[in-house]
Design an enzyme around this catalytic site. Structure first.
Site, PDB file in Angstrom:
ATOM      1  N   LYS A 194      62.353  35.550  28.214  1.00 17.76           N
ATOM      2  CA  LYS A 194      61.543  34.693  27.347  1.00 17.76           C
ATOM      3  C   LYS A 194      62.025  34.876  25.922  1.00 17.76           C
ATOM      4  CE  LYS A 194      56.865  34.245  25.378  1.00 17.76           C
ATOM      5  NZ  LYS A 194      55.459  34.698  25.441  1.00 17.76           N
ATOM      6  N   GLU A 239      45.086  35.411  17.141  1.00 16.64           N
ATOM      7  CA  GLU A 239      45.605  36.470  18.018  1.00 16.64           C
ATOM      8  C   GLU A 239      45.460  37.857  17.402  1.00 16.64           C
ATOM      9  OE1 GLU A 239      49.412  37.358  20.931  1.00 16.64           O
ATOM     10  OE2 GLU A 239      49.276  35.497  19.780  1.00 16.64           O
ATOM     11  N   GLU A 283      54.833  32.980  31.261  1.00 14.99           N
ATOM     12  CA  GLU A 283      54.949  33.248  29.825  1.00 14.99           C
ATOM     13  C   GLU A 283      53.904  34.260  29.378  1.00 14.99           C
ATOM     14  OE1 GLU A 283      54.339  30.942  25.559  1.00 14.99           O
ATOM     15  OE2 GLU A 283      54.664  29.737  27.367  1.00 14.99           O
ATOM     16  N   GLU A 450      54.260  20.981  21.173  1.00 13.20           N
ATOM     17  CA  GLU A 450      53.371  22.130  21.011  1.00 13.20           C
ATOM     18  C   GLU A 450      53.419  22.662  19.578  1.00 13.20           C
ATOM     19  OE1 GLU A 450      52.949  26.679  22.662  1.00 13.20           O
ATOM     20  OE2 GLU A 450      53.492  25.118  24.113  1.00 13.20           O
TER      21      GLU A 450
END
Length: 465
Positions: A194, A239, A283, A450
């Site tokens: 990733k 986050e 992910e 996105e």
């Protein structure tokens, strides 16, 4: 090994904390406006019922080697503990507090500021801490009076907000989709699992941005996010990277995103698709696996739910998993940062529900940040290969974007978000950032869309024609 010395000037400072609002004072904590207390350019960190607002700088703690310097990171709490403290208020965020927004690159230099005056709020109480050195007590007192008046009476920046804007992506859409396609090819050949790729969009206005207005809109639009402003870097991050309270640690990573439509039935279908998507779950799993590798070794226990939940924001939904654990107390000469040898820097005993043991310590919130950053949520996996690839292809220096932003106190308690949904603002210019996690099966057009969804967070607050 020698214990890290406190930052120069720390031992000559005195912090005094007093209650500002709460039971018996005639002022409710809800009446204390932290954004107003921060004024036009002060520090703000606010997350729901907890917040800190600061003005002035009593001490600046330099980190020349960033998060890569174990001894320097360990010494931060020692510098804070060297500031004498008096007052009848206790708990996280009380006394001298260091706040900062650190670079994404681990070894890049950064710094933390210890504000001269901090107004804090937690639940039903609020307090004010004033830090003074020899000969500047009156100056600190005047600043405290001004901040208190603003916090209780309201602050309005008199400057006119900009009304004309020009937006310029650093890399055009076709070129950026090409970057995503190139990353997918690297993933397909097994080089990466990733990699997180980001975009920068620059905004130029006809007048300087009024950042207190921008923050007010972020607080209204994203009430569950961590809203911050530190040295021109501001945002509303969803986050949580690390929160430490005594021996308790928590992290709330996000990875996997879908847009929201505003229609209940449509959004329920979108969320169901997000939860069922093998690509999005993969992910997300990379991030959880990464945190287990870095955070797990310093915990006696670490609870990780079997499957992610969904965090719904104004315009997007994310896969989210909240990790929580109890830190392992270790001898105070043992390294706790990044697996390297180092000193605790005079870190205080564990607090909270776990009893302290003589000669034992738990890592500070900032030391925990140094262990886990960058997570696969902002870098990728394998970490070193992904970060190297980002530097090769992304086309700009991330600076503080996707780096840790937060605070730590003298006890080692603190909270650090990832600097997402963020912008660097200086005068009439702002640079906005948004990134996506690229894995096998990622589609360049969808990843571009996105980033556009994520950029809306700051665009809605900054661009007001």
């Amino acid at each position: 090994m020698s214990t890290a010395k406190p930052a120069q000037g720390a031992e000559g400072l005195t912090a005094t904390t007093a209650r500002l609002a709460g039971p018996g004072l005639g002022i409710a904590a809800a009446e204390v406006d932290l954004l107003a207390a921060a004024g036009s350019d002060g520090i703000l960190w606010q997350h729901e019922e907890f917040g800190l607002a600061g003005r002035g700088v009593a001490l600046r703690i330099e980190l020349p080697s960033g998060l890569g310097d174990a001894a320097g990171i360990a010494g931060v709490t020692g510098s804070l503990a060297a500031i004498r403290h008096s007052g009848d208020v206790a708990g996280p965020g009380i006394g001298a507090v260091a706040l900062g927004a650190l670079p994404f690159a681990r070894d890049a230099p950064g710094s933390l500021a210890v504000p001269r005056v901090v107004i804090g709020r937690r639940g039903g109480e609020a307090w004010i801490t004033t830090i003074a050195g020899p000969g500047d007590g009156q100056q600190a007192a005047r600043l405290a009076e001004a901040m208190t008046a603003d916090a209780l009476g309201g602050f309005i920046d008199p400057r006119p907000a900009p009304s004309q804007f020009t937006l310029t992506p650093l890399i055009d859409h076709d070129a950026w989709r090409g970057l995503v396609a190139g990353a997918v090819a690297r993933i397909d050949d097994g080089t990466l699992g990733k990699v997180v790729l980001a975009r920068q969009v620059d905004v130029t206005a006809n007048r300087p941005f009024v950042t207190s207005d921008v923050l007010a809109r972020l607080l209204a639009l994203y009430p569950t996010c961590m809203v911050f402003r530190i040295d021109g870097f501001l945002g509303a991050s969803p986050e949580l990277l690390i929160e430490r309270r005594g021996a308790h640690v928590a992290s709330h990573p996000l990875a996997g995103t879908i847009g929201r439509s505003g229609d209940l039935a449509t959004d329920e279908a979108l969320i169901a698709g997000l939860l069922a998507s093998p690509k999005e779950r993969r992910e997300h799993a990379y991030v959880i696996e990464g945190l287990l590798r870095t955070l797990g070794p310093v915990c006696d226990s670490l609870e990780v739910p079997d499957k992610p939940t969904v965090l719904e924001l104004r315009n997007v939904s994310h896969l989210a998993t909240r990790l929580s654990g109890i830190l392992t107390a270790v001898p105070d000469i043992q390294a706790v940062t990044g697996g390297s040898a180092g000193q605790s820097g005079g870190q205080p005993e564990p607090s909270g529900d776990q009893a302290a043991h003589p000669g034992l310590r738990v890592p500070s919130a900032l030391q925990l940040v140094a262990r886990v950053h960058p997570t696969p949520a902002v870098g990728g996996t394998p970490t070193d290969a992904a970060v190297s690839y980002i530097g090769e292809v992304e086309g700009f220096d991330r600076g503080r974007y996707a780096g840790p932003v937060g605070w730590v106190d003298a006890r080692g308690d603190g909270a650090w978000a990832i600097g997402l949904r963020s912008a660097d603002v200086s005068g009439d210019r702002a640079s906005l950032y948004a990134g996506v996690g690229v894995v096998a099966g990622s589609r360049p057009r969808a990843e571009l869309e996105e980033t556009q969804l994520k950029l809306q967070a700051l665009l809605a607050a900054l661009v007001r024609p």
